[in-house]
Write a protein that holds these residues in place. Structure first.
Motif, PDB file in Angstrom:
ATOM      1  N   GLY A   1       5.911   5.014   2.792  1.00  0.00           N
ATOM      2  CA  GLY A   1       6.781   5.363   1.664  1.00  0.00           C
ATOM      3  C   GLY A   1       6.017   6.081   0.555  1.00  0.00           C
ATOM      4  N   ALA A   2       6.712   6.946  -0.160  1.00  0.00           N
ATOM      5  CA  ALA A   2       6.115   7.677  -1.283  1.00  0.00           C
ATOM      6  C   ALA A   2       6.432   6.949  -2.586  1.00  0.00           C
ATOM      7  CB  ALA A   2       6.655   9.102  -1.334  1.00  0.00           C
ATOM      8  N   LEU A   3       5.484   6.992  -3.535  1.00  0.00           N
ATOM      9  CA  LEU A   3       5.660   6.328  -4.822  1.00  0.00           C
ATOM     10  C   LEU A   3       5.472   7.347  -5.940  1.00  0.00           C
ATOM     11  CD1 LEU A   3       3.556   3.064  -4.272  1.00  0.00           C
ATOM     12  CD2 LEU A   3       6.040   3.256  -4.287  1.00  0.00           C
ATOM     13  N   PRO A   4       6.219   7.215  -7.028  1.00  0.00           N
ATOM     14  CA  PRO A   4       6.006   8.093  -8.189  1.00  0.00           C
ATOM     15  C   PRO A   4       4.627   7.855  -8.800  1.00  0.00           C
ATOM     16  CG  PRO A   4       8.090   6.873  -8.351  1.00  0.00           C
ATOM     17  CD  PRO A   4       7.310   6.261  -7.233  1.00  0.00           C
ATOM     18  N   GLY A   5       4.164   8.777  -9.610  1.00  0.00           N
ATOM     19  CA  GLY A   5       2.879   8.629 -10.263  1.00  0.00           C
ATOM     20  C   GLY A   5       2.837   7.411 -11.163  1.00  0.00           C
ATOM     21  N   GLY A   6       1.748   6.654 -11.088  1.00  0.00           N
ATOM     22  CA  GLY A   6       1.594   5.465 -11.914  1.00  0.00           C
ATOM     23  C   GLY A   6       2.179   4.204 -11.316  1.00  0.00           C
ATOM     24  N   TYR A   7       2.824   4.301 -10.154  1.00  0.00           N
ATOM     25  CA  TYR A   7       3.403   3.130  -9.481  1.00  0.00           C
ATOM     26  C   TYR A   7       2.536   2.772  -8.273  1.00  0.00           C
ATOM     27  CZ  TYR A   7       7.662   3.716 -12.262  1.00  0.00           C
ATOM     28  OH  TYR A   7       8.560   3.804 -13.295  1.00  0.00           O
ATOM     29  N   PHE A   8       2.440   1.481  -7.978  1.00  0.00           N
ATOM     30  CA  PHE A   8       1.676   1.060  -6.802  1.00  0.00           C
ATOM     31  C   PHE A   8       2.238  -0.257  -6.280  1.00  0.00           C
ATOM     32  CE2 PHE A   8      -0.444  -0.763 -10.472  1.00  0.00           C
ATOM     33  CZ  PHE A   8      -0.768  -2.051 -10.071  1.00  0.00           C
ATOM     34  N   ILE A   9       1.866  -0.586  -5.027  1.00  0.00           N
ATOM     35  CA  ILE A   9       2.370  -1.791  -4.358  1.00  0.00           C
ATOM     36  C   ILE A   9       1.191  -2.674  -3.981  1.00  0.00           C
ATOM     37  CG2 ILE A   9       3.612  -2.705  -2.353  1.00  0.00           C
ATOM     38  CD1 ILE A   9       5.250  -0.171  -2.293  1.00  0.00           C
ATOM     39  N   SER A  10       1.318  -3.956  -4.266  1.00  0.00           N
ATOM     40  CA  SER A  10       0.327  -4.949  -3.873  1.00  0.00           C
ATOM     41  C   SER A  10       0.979  -5.919  -2.893  1.00  0.00           C
ATOM     42  CB  SER A  10      -0.184  -5.696  -5.106  1.00  0.00           C
ATOM     43  OG  SER A  10      -0.975  -6.804  -4.737  1.00  0.00           O
ATOM     44  N   ILE A  11       0.318  -6.163  -1.763  1.00  0.00           N
ATOM     45  CA  ILE A  11       0.839  -7.103  -0.754  1.00  0.00           C
ATOM     46  C   ILE A  11       0.045  -8.398  -0.883  1.00  0.00           C
ATOM     47  CG2 ILE A  11       1.388  -7.445   1.676  1.00  0.00           C
ATOM     48  CD1 ILE A  11       1.160  -4.465   2.093  1.00  0.00           C
ATOM     49  N   GLU A  12       0.741  -9.489  -1.152  1.00  0.00           N
ATOM     50  CA  GLU A  12       0.078 -10.773  -1.361  1.00  0.00           C
ATOM     51  C   GLU A  12       0.781 -11.856  -0.555  1.00  0.00           C
ATOM     52  OE1 GLU A  12      -0.220 -11.658  -5.511  1.00  0.00           O
ATOM     53  OE2 GLU A  12      -0.883  -9.631  -6.043  1.00  0.00           O
ATOM     54  N   GLY A  13       0.134 -13.022  -0.492  1.00  0.00           N
ATOM     55  CA  GLY A  13       0.740 -14.147   0.211  1.00  0.00           C
ATOM     56  C   GLY A  13      -0.283 -14.887   1.047  1.00  0.00           C
ATOM     57  N   GLN A  14       0.229 -15.693   1.991  1.00  0.00           N
ATOM     58  CA  GLN A  14      -0.641 -16.515   2.825  1.00  0.00           C
ATOM     59  C   GLN A  14      -1.635 -15.680   3.617  1.00  0.00           C
ATOM     60  OE1 GLN A  14       1.215 -19.250   5.439  1.00  0.00           O
ATOM     61  NE2 GLN A  14       2.274 -20.388   3.842  1.00  0.00           N
ATOM     62  N   PHE A  15      -1.158 -14.548   4.171  1.00  0.00           N
ATOM     63  CA  PHE A  15      -2.017 -13.744   5.033  1.00  0.00           C
ATOM     64  C   PHE A  15      -3.249 -13.263   4.267  1.00  0.00           C
ATOM     65  CE2 PHE A  15       0.150 -10.551   2.683  1.00  0.00           C
ATOM     66  CZ  PHE A  15      -0.735  -9.486   2.620  1.00  0.00           C
ATOM     67  N   GLN A  16      -3.071 -12.954   2.974  1.00  0.00           N
ATOM     68  CA  GLN A  16      -4.189 -12.462   2.172  1.00  0.00           C
ATOM     69  C   GLN A  16      -5.264 -13.537   2.060  1.00  0.00           C
ATOM     70  OE1 GLN A  16      -3.363 -11.832  -2.028  1.00  0.00           O
ATOM     71  NE2 GLN A  16      -4.464  -9.900  -1.998  1.00  0.00           N
ATOM     72  N   ALA A  17      -4.837 -14.760   1.779  1.00  0.00           N
ATOM     73  CA  ALA A  17      -5.794 -15.867   1.724  1.00  0.00           C
ATOM     74  C   ALA A  17      -6.437 -16.098   3.083  1.00  0.00           C
ATOM     75  CB  ALA A  17      -5.083 -17.136   1.252  1.00  0.00           C
ATOM     76  N   GLN A  18      -5.632 -15.951   4.162  1.00  0.00           N
ATOM     77  CA  GLN A  18      -6.169 -16.140   5.512  1.00  0.00           C
ATOM     78  C   GLN A  18      -7.236 -15.104   5.842  1.00  0.00           C
ATOM     79  OE1 GLN A  18      -4.160 -14.104   8.354  1.00  0.00           O
ATOM     80  NE2 GLN A  18      -5.964 -14.389   9.596  1.00  0.00           N
ATOM     81  N   GLU A  19      -6.973 -13.837   5.525  1.00  0.00           N
ATOM     82  CA  GLU A  19      -7.949 -12.786   5.813  1.00  0.00           C
ATOM     83  C   GLU A  19      -9.231 -12.984   5.006  1.00  0.00           C
ATOM     84  OE1 GLU A  19      -4.868  -9.141   6.906  1.00  0.00           O
ATOM     85  OE2 GLU A  19      -5.697  -9.286   4.893  1.00  0.00           O
ATOM     86  N   GLN A  20      -9.077 -13.288   3.730  1.00  0.00           N
ATOM     87  CA  GLN A  20     -10.256 -13.478   2.891  1.00  0.00           C
ATOM     88  C   GLN A  20     -11.073 -14.681   3.343  1.00  0.00           C
ATOM     89  OE1 GLN A  20      -8.548 -13.801  -1.005  1.00  0.00           O
ATOM     90  NE2 GLN A  20      -8.227 -11.595  -1.245  1.00  0.00           N
TER      91      GLN A  20
END
Length: 1008
Positions: free
Chosen positions: A809-828
């Motif tokens: 997906g495309a995002l306008p300038g200055g916008y961004f997406i962060s993916i968080e949750g259990q998987f993030q803790a699992q990977e780290q």
């Protein structure tokens, strides 16, 4: 042992270790402000003040209708009271930037697992007044529960809060010439007492009290506002006075009927089981004094039930494991005395561990008991090795050597190996204590329990075991007998296998290497998860209707949802909380409901029950997310959202954020395995906007602030004073009647001005429009969340698909997406565990090298680790276990256990050549292998089969998080024991001559 038992009985009991990340919540009531005003006037200054404080990791906020909630998250391990002091200092500074009537307040010190009980008071509208039920909850039940030490907050929702309401009639006020200020001023001193000082009378001192306090409606109706022409002007002539329910932003239900639900929260260090008993005692005391028409309280959710089941199941596994250990020991030793000496290590080690819990401020919980359940088979290992060697040496004792000397020498002979093996077990657990976040808080206590018990067992084997052996073994009849039938048969088999393997050395080593490589290659294909799914016995559901839905409509559909859920066979109770309670720390609108579902045991799986509930609710126009109470709280701690996966879109414009979120939700709908896919409901809701025309207002001598203040007092209402009735407190509120607050009625409201009364329509326009229902912010940026759960599918595959959709997906300038949750803790956590495990293995290598002065022998012993990996991987595939933090903890535990066998064998090879005249060669290796076969097999079997209770009940509460650990250890022990018996002799024969001869040549008298 007695002292340890008493200490254990006094140790707090909880479901999990302390998982409380320090969070300070700042709540600010902002009247009826729209979310835009709340964000700009209240939330933004508070956020700015909290950002940059020492230890702050994240600042989140929600600006809702008349409410700002700001969450300041601090680093793990920081003192929550120090954090609150820092926040209080910042709040004192920021208060100057806020409107005069607005005062932020910190929420109470609570816990992520703090909601320990939900108590419902059913309301039968035919026999019970909703106000009466709520008064009982507010003024009887709540104070009684708050008096229990350890309870931090009691939050009632539902029913109706009684108010004494004055509803002014603007037309009659204009007719009698009474202004709003006159009316308000007259009410301020209503029903108040004052003091009159003291007087001495007849040699006694009297206290003078001026009594005007009353709660009679007639007294308020007859309150004089003015005195004209000899006639008093009474309040009843210009206003309607009545008892009325306060305007509410939340309601509750039980099994489809109205109810008051009371949420009881504990302080972070509170003992949940003890507090639950105290609460139940209080409820039983209050039962006898229930007012007429109030139904008996119903316990809707009881966290202690999950704790009791979990602790009971793990304690049962501990007991059954100990029984299996005793059976295996007796089967091998065929002696009650040797079995008793070995088993004494279990209660003594557990008693010492209980004392360690006290010193280290640990509670009894699933993880600490789990560490003991995993270690239960190993607690006898050191004692078994010691006893087995003592028995062997006593059988060989020469007549001229004393029994004491034989026992001492036999114990010293294996002591070095025992100590080094224990040190290595401790070293492999180092990664657990370096894990950050939830995973570190969860598994570090398991490591503490495991290490404390293993160190205690080593201490017992070096002290108590030799003493008991001296008193019980010399006169034992079995000293005159050979090995038990089981041991003789195993030794025969091992001798045959060793004789067969020697000519085929290269082929066997090649096959073993291929098996290890195949096991390693299959690891990346495992499904992944952060933690195993809990089995809490209850569900919690988030149901969200279209924002703007009225509370009455949300109640109607919520009651329908309760009825539909109650039709699922496993459901026993359904409780619903819609909107926000007055004391709650969550900014939920009236369109949002949280439904608590109590389940009974069923043959159907949890996923099947959840799917059935989703089908039941498919006809209701709402988004539904289903989880479990504790699991959802862990999700909320990880990402700030009560779902497994949270996609946060950051930007500045609310409309753009909503569009991006809806587009992303549409694309994620095609990802298999995602369920409960929803967008955080930050949408436009209808508003009535009163726009002041400053030019027209100025013509009547009115400033805009005067107009909006008068409108706020009339439309939203002003609390003038409190009416006291014993322990009860009722607010005295001035507000327009409900039927006089429509746009047309507001336009006709008369406003006092220096030029006389003027209709609002003359100085302002009243129009219908829309605006956001709430505005979410995080780290000083606006954000909206797309959240989802998985249906139990491989989370790593689901996340890969989600990341592809996000990247596309495309995002306008200055916008961004962060993916968080259990998987993030699992990977780290998995990356960190791998890194720390490599460091731990290096330390183990150095310890082995310092002992044997040979990298070759150190690597031969460490070769047991990949051999154990083979069985672990096979067991995980067979059992369907995901690669999670729990299974990786199993690998860590297994590494230490597996190397013990190698240390025992290699040390014995060296001792045979150094002290018993053996020469390096195959006969020496066979002899050493057979003489160490009994302790190796026994220790491996007791360690493996002690885990059987955890293997057999994968879904039992408390055992589900330990099941992957048990599967990994069990499978690894089987493969490492079998392959070690075959491969360690071959490897030692291949590469061990040179280091062995160097060690034999050293002038040292200590055994290896």
């Amino acid at each position: 042992m007695l002292f340890g038992a008493l200490t254990a009985m006094r140790t707090p009991v909880d479901v999990f270790p302390d998982l409380n990340k320090p969070v300070v919540t700042v709540l600010t009531e902002a009247g009826g402000m729209a979310p835009e005003e709340v964000e700009q006037i209240v939330t933004f200054p508070i956020e700015t003040a909290l950002n940059g404080m020492p230890g702050v990791t994240r600042v989140r906020s929600v600006s809702g209708v008349g409410l700002s909630i700001v969450y300041a998250e601090f680093e793990w391990g920081t003192d929550v009271y120090r954090n609150r002091q820092l926040v209080a200092e910042r709040m004192a500074l920021v208060k100057e930037q806020l409107p005069a009537a607005i005062s932020p307040a910190m929420g109470p010190v609570s816990s992520i697992m703090g909601e320990i009980m939900l108590i419902a008071l059913p309301i039968d509208v035919q026999t019970t007044d909703p106000m009466k039920a709520r008064e009982y909850a507010d003024f009887v039940l709540r104070p009684r529960l708050l008096s229990i030490p350890g309870i931090s907050q009691v939050i009632p929702i539902g029913g109706e809060v009684r108010q004494l309401r004055v509803e002014p009639d603007p037309a009659r006020m204009a007719q009698y010439g009474v202004t709003l200020d006159q009316l308000t001023q007259a009410l301020r001193s209503f029903a108040s007492n004052t003091s009159g000082g003291f007087i001495d009378l007849n040699s006694r001192e009297y206290l003078i009290r001026n009594l005007a306090r009353t709660n009679r409606l007639e007294d308020l109706q007859g309150l004089p506002l003015a005195y004209r022409n000899g006639i008093p002007l009474l309040l009843s002539q210009v206003a309607n006075v009545r008892f009325a329910p306060a305007f509410k932003r939340g309601d509750a239900g039980l099994n489809g009927l109205p109810a008051v639900i009371v949420s009881v929260q504990k302080q972070p260090a509170g003992d949940t089981v003890r507090l639950t008993r105290d609460i139940e005692t209080a409820l039983s005391e209050l039962k006898r004094g229930l007012p007429a028409g109030i139904a008996q309280p119903v316990v809707l959710f009881r966290q202690a039930t999950f704790i009791d089941n979990s602790i009971g199941n793990v304690a049962e596994a501990l007991r059954d494991g100990a029984i299996l250990v005793a059976i295996i020991l007796f089967a091998f030793l065929l002696s009650a005395r040797t079995t008793l000496i070995s088993l004494v290590a279990i209660p003594l080690s557990l008693a010492v561990t209980a004392l360690a819990f006290k010193l280290l401020d640990q509670s009894i919980n699933v993880m600490t008991l789990g560490g003991l359940a995993i270690a239960i088979g190993e607690l006898v290992d050191d004692a078994v090795v010691d006893v087995e060697n003592i028995v062997r040496r006593l059988k060989q004792r020469a007549p001229d050597v004393s029994v004491l000397e034989v026992i001492w020498r036999a114990s010293v002979e294996v002591r070095s190996g025992i100590v080094y093996a224990t040190v290595i077990v401790v070293l492999v657990f180092v990664p657990l204590f370096a894990l950050p976040g939830i995973e570190g808080r969860l598994f570090a206590p398991l490591g503490i329990a495991y290490i404390a018990s293993i160190l205690a067992s080593m201490l017992v084997s070096m002290t108590v075991t030799p003493v008991l052996s001296y008193y019980l073994l010399p006169r034992m009849k079995r000293l005159k007998h050979d090995d038990s039938p089981i041991v003789r048969r195993i030794k025969q088999w091992d001798a045959i296998v060793l004789a067969w393997s020697f000519p085929r050395m290269n082929a066997i080593l090649s096959v073993a290497l291929i098996a290890v490589l195949l096991a390693l290659a299959s690891v990346p294909f495992f499904p992944r998860a952060f933690l195993p799914a809990f089995n809490e016995g209850s569900l919690v559901m988030g149901m969200t209707f279209t924002p703007g839905t009225s509370l009455a409509e949300a109640n109607r559909m919520g009651a329908l949802a309760e009825t539909l859920i109650g039709q699922v066979p496993e459901v026993t109770k359904v409780g619903r909380r819609t909107g926000r309670a007055e004391l709650d720390e969550h900014a939920e609108g009236v369109h949002s409901s949280e439904i608590d579902v109590d389940l009974k045991v069923s043959a159907r799986s949890r996923e099947q029950i959840m799917a059935h509930i989703r089908n039941q609710l498919a006809s209701i126009p709402a988004s539904v997310a289903i989880g479990q109470p504790i699991s959802h709280r862990l999700d909320h701690l990880l990402s700030g959202v009560r779902a497994q996966i949270a996609l946060k879109i950051y930007g500045d414009d609310i409309d753009t954020l909503r569009g991006l979120a809806e587009d992303l939700r549409g694309r994620l709908g095609a990802v298999p395995g995602l369920v409960d896919l929803s967008v955080e409901r930050q949408v436009l809701i209808p508003q009535i906007k009163v726009r002041i025309d400053y030019r027209k207002a100025a013509q009547y001598g009115l400033a805009g602030g005067q107009v909006v203040s008068a409108l706020q007092a009339l439309s939203e209402g002003t609390t003038v004073t409190q009416v006291i009735d014993g322990a009860r407190r009722f607010e005295l509120v001035v507000r327009l009647a409900d039927g006089s607050r429509s746009p047309q009625d507001l336009a006709r409201v008369m406003i006092d001005s220096p030029a006389g009364r003027v209709a609002l329509s003359s100085i302002a326009t009243v129009e219908e429009g829309d605006g956001p229902n709430q505005i979410g912010r995080e780290n000083s940026r606006r954000r909206i969340v797309v959240y989802a759960n998985t249906d139990g599918s491989n989370m790593s595959r689901v996340i890969d698909d989600v990341r592809r959709e996000v990247a596309a997906g495309a995002l306008p300038g200055g916008y961004f997406i962060s993916i968080e949750g259990q998987f993030q803790a699992q990977e780290q956590s998995q990356r960190l565990i791998l890194l720390l495990s490599a460091s731990s293995l290096l330390l183990i290598f150095l310890v082995l090298y310092s002992r044997y002065r040979s990298s070759t022998l150190a690597l031969v012993i460490m070769g047991n680790i990949p051999l154990a990996l083979v069985g672990s991987v096979i067991a995980m595939w067979i059992a369907g276990v995901s690669l999670s933090v729990a299974s990786m903890v199993g690998f860590i535990t297994l590494a230490g256990i597996a190397m013990r066998n190698g240390i025992l064998k290699v040390s014995h090879y060296i001792n045979l050549c150094k002290f018993e005249g053996e020469q390096f060669g195959w006969p020496m290796i066979v002899r050493g292998s057979l003489e160490r076969l009994t302790p190796v097999i026994m220790t491996a079997l007791v360690a493996a089969f002690a885990l059987a209770p955890l293997l057999m009940a994968a879904d039992a509460p408390g055992k589900e998080i330990l099941h992957p650990v048990a599967v990994v250890i069990f499978g690894g022990l089987i493969s490492s024991t079998i392959l070690d018996s075959l491969l360690t002799p071959l490897l030692f024969y291949r590469v061990g001559r040179a280091p062995l001869e160097r060690l034999v040549a050293l002038d040292e008298k200590d055994s290896f």
